[in-house]
Scaffold this motif. Structure first.
Motif, mmCIF file in Angstrom:
data_model
loop_
_atom_site.group_PDB
_atom_site.id
_atom_site.type_symbol
_atom_site.label_atom_id
_atom_site.label_comp_id
_atom_site.label_asym_id
_atom_site.label_seq_id
_atom_site.Cartn_x
_atom_site.Cartn_y
_atom_site.Cartn_z
ATOM 1 N N GLN A 1 7.452 -2.717 10.028
ATOM 2 C CA GLN A 1 8.432 -2.363 9.001
ATOM 3 C C GLN A 1 8.194 -3.155 7.712
ATOM 4 O OE1 GLN A 1 10.650 0.253 9.280
ATOM 5 N NE2 GLN A 1 9.374 0.545 11.088
ATOM 6 N N GLU A 2 7.853 -4.434 7.837
ATOM 7 C CA GLU A 2 7.556 -5.253 6.653
ATOM 8 C C GLU A 2 6.318 -4.727 5.934
ATOM 9 O OE1 GLU A 2 7.296 -9.354 7.824
ATOM 10 O OE2 GLU A 2 9.375 -9.416 8.490
ATOM 11 N N THR A 3 5.312 -4.333 6.699
ATOM 12 C CA THR A 3 4.090 -3.786 6.109
ATOM 13 C C THR A 3 4.394 -2.486 5.373
ATOM 14 O OG1 THR A 3 2.728 -4.789 7.825
ATOM 15 C CG2 THR A 3 1.755 -2.951 6.609
ATOM 16 N N LEU A 4 5.191 -1.621 5.982
ATOM 17 C CA LEU A 4 5.560 -0.360 5.330
ATOM 18 C C LEU A 4 6.345 -0.599 4.044
ATOM 19 C CD1 LEU A 4 6.515 1.809 8.432
ATOM 20 C CD2 LEU A 4 4.510 2.060 6.966
ATOM 21 N N ALA A 5 7.235 -1.581 4.068
ATOM 22 C CA ALA A 5 8.010 -1.900 2.865
ATOM 23 C C ALA A 5 7.094 -2.389 1.743
ATOM 24 C CB ALA A 5 9.075 -2.948 3.186
ATOM 25 N N LEU A 6 6.135 -3.234 2.085
ATOM 26 C CA LEU A 6 5.188 -3.731 1.084
ATOM 27 C C LEU A 6 4.351 -2.596 0.520
ATOM 28 C CD1 LEU A 6 3.805 -6.003 -0.460
ATOM 29 C CD2 LEU A 6 2.371 -6.405 1.539
ATOM 30 N N LEU A 7 3.881 -1.704 1.382
ATOM 31 C CA LEU A 7 3.094 -0.563 0.919
ATOM 32 C C LEU A 7 3.920 0.335 0.000
ATOM 33 C CD1 LEU A 7 1.141 0.310 4.174
ATOM 34 C CD2 LEU A 7 0.197 -0.629 2.052
ATOM 35 N N LYS A 8 5.207 0.481 0.297
ATOM 36 C CA LYS A 8 6.071 1.289 -0.567
ATOM 37 C C LYS A 8 6.213 0.651 -1.947
ATOM 38 C CE LYS A 8 10.546 3.563 -0.761
ATOM 39 N NZ LYS A 8 11.794 3.868 -0.055
ATOM 40 N N VAL A 9 6.395 -0.667 -1.978
ATOM 41 C CA VAL A 9 6.497 -1.377 -3.261
ATOM 42 C C VAL A 9 5.208 -1.216 -4.064
ATOM 43 C CG1 VAL A 9 6.655 -3.674 -4.306
ATOM 44 C CG2 VAL A 9 8.237 -3.025 -2.491
ATOM 45 N N LEU A 10 4.067 -1.341 -3.386
ATOM 46 C CA LEU A 10 2.783 -1.175 -4.071
ATOM 47 C C LEU A 10 2.621 0.241 -4.601
ATOM 48 C CD1 LEU A 10 0.455 -3.180 -1.663
ATOM 49 C CD2 LEU A 10 1.199 -3.847 -3.963
ATOM 50 N N ALA A 11 3.023 1.240 -3.821
ATOM 51 C CA ALA A 11 2.915 2.629 -4.262
ATOM 52 C C ALA A 11 3.817 2.892 -5.462
ATOM 53 C CB ALA A 11 3.265 3.576 -3.117
ATOM 54 N N LEU A 12 5.024 2.351 -5.438
ATOM 55 C CA LEU A 12 5.937 2.517 -6.574
ATOM 56 C C LEU A 12 5.372 1.851 -7.824
ATOM 57 C CD1 LEU A 12 9.379 1.949 -4.811
ATOM 58 C CD2 LEU A 12 8.468 4.109 -5.698
ATOM 59 N N GLY A 13 4.775 0.672 -7.642
ATOM 60 C CA GLY A 13 4.149 -0.010 -8.774
ATOM 61 C C GLY A 13 3.001 0.798 -9.346
ATOM 62 N N GLN A 14 2.200 1.398 -8.472
ATOM 63 C CA GLN A 14 1.078 2.225 -8.929
ATOM 64 C C GLN A 14 1.584 3.444 -9.691
ATOM 65 O OE1 GLN A 14 -2.210 1.509 -8.850
ATOM 66 N NE2 GLN A 14 -2.371 3.299 -10.142
ATOM 67 N N GLN A 15 2.694 4.024 -9.241
ATOM 68 C CA GLN A 15 3.283 5.168 -9.951
ATOM 69 C C GLN A 15 3.722 4.761 -11.349
ATOM 70 O OE1 GLN A 15 6.464 6.598 -7.480
ATOM 71 N NE2 GLN A 15 5.088 7.651 -6.061
ATOM 72 N N GLU A 16 4.307 3.569 -11.474
ATOM 73 C CA GLU A 16 4.742 3.103 -12.793
ATOM 74 C C GLU A 16 3.549 2.856 -13.709
ATOM 75 O OE1 GLU A 16 7.514 -0.115 -12.591
ATOM 76 O OE2 GLU A 16 9.051 1.137 -11.651
ATOM 77 N N VAL A 17 2.477 2.299 -13.157
ATOM 78 C CA VAL A 17 1.264 2.090 -13.956
ATOM 79 C C VAL A 17 0.719 3.438 -14.419
ATOM 80 C CG1 VAL A 17 -1.143 1.322 -13.876
ATOM 81 C CG2 VAL A 17 0.660 -0.131 -12.939
ATOM 82 N N SER A 18 0.650 4.399 -13.503
ATOM 83 C CA SER A 18 0.136 5.733 -13.834
ATOM 84 C C SER A 18 0.998 6.425 -14.884
ATOM 85 C CB SER A 18 0.067 6.600 -12.575
ATOM 86 O OG SER A 18 -0.865 6.061 -11.662
ATOM 87 N N ALA A 19 2.300 6.140 -14.866
ATOM 88 C CA ALA A 19 3.225 6.749 -15.826
ATOM 89 C C ALA A 19 3.239 6.002 -17.162
ATOM 90 C CB ALA A 19 4.625 6.803 -15.236
#
Length: 66
Positions: A28-46
């Motif tokens: 669950q901790e790993t999934l949460a970290l991956l979600k944060v990283l994905a959200l950060g990547q979306q913000e960079v892309s935007a």
């Protein structure tokens, strides 16, 4: 030794997985970290980024006011 998950099958097909609590929490901790990283990547892309110098200056100004 890391406990291995137990795959429960029905009619030869996997139906459920049983794992220990520590492994589940780590997953669950790993999934949460991956979600944060994905959200950060979306913000960079935007294009929702700021130069580091601007951020540092803002933090220093905020600290000076405190």
């Amino acid at each position: 030794m890391v406990p291995q998950p137990l795959v429960i099958t029905q009619n030869g097909g996997a139906k459920a997985v049983l794992q220990d609590v520590a492994s589940y929490e780590a997953t669950q901790e790993t999934l949460a970290l991956l979600k944060v990283l994905a959200l950060g990547q979306q913000e960079v892309s935007a294009g929702k980024i700021k130069p580091m110098s601007d951020v540092v200056a803002r933090l220093k100004a905020k600290k000076a006011q405190a």
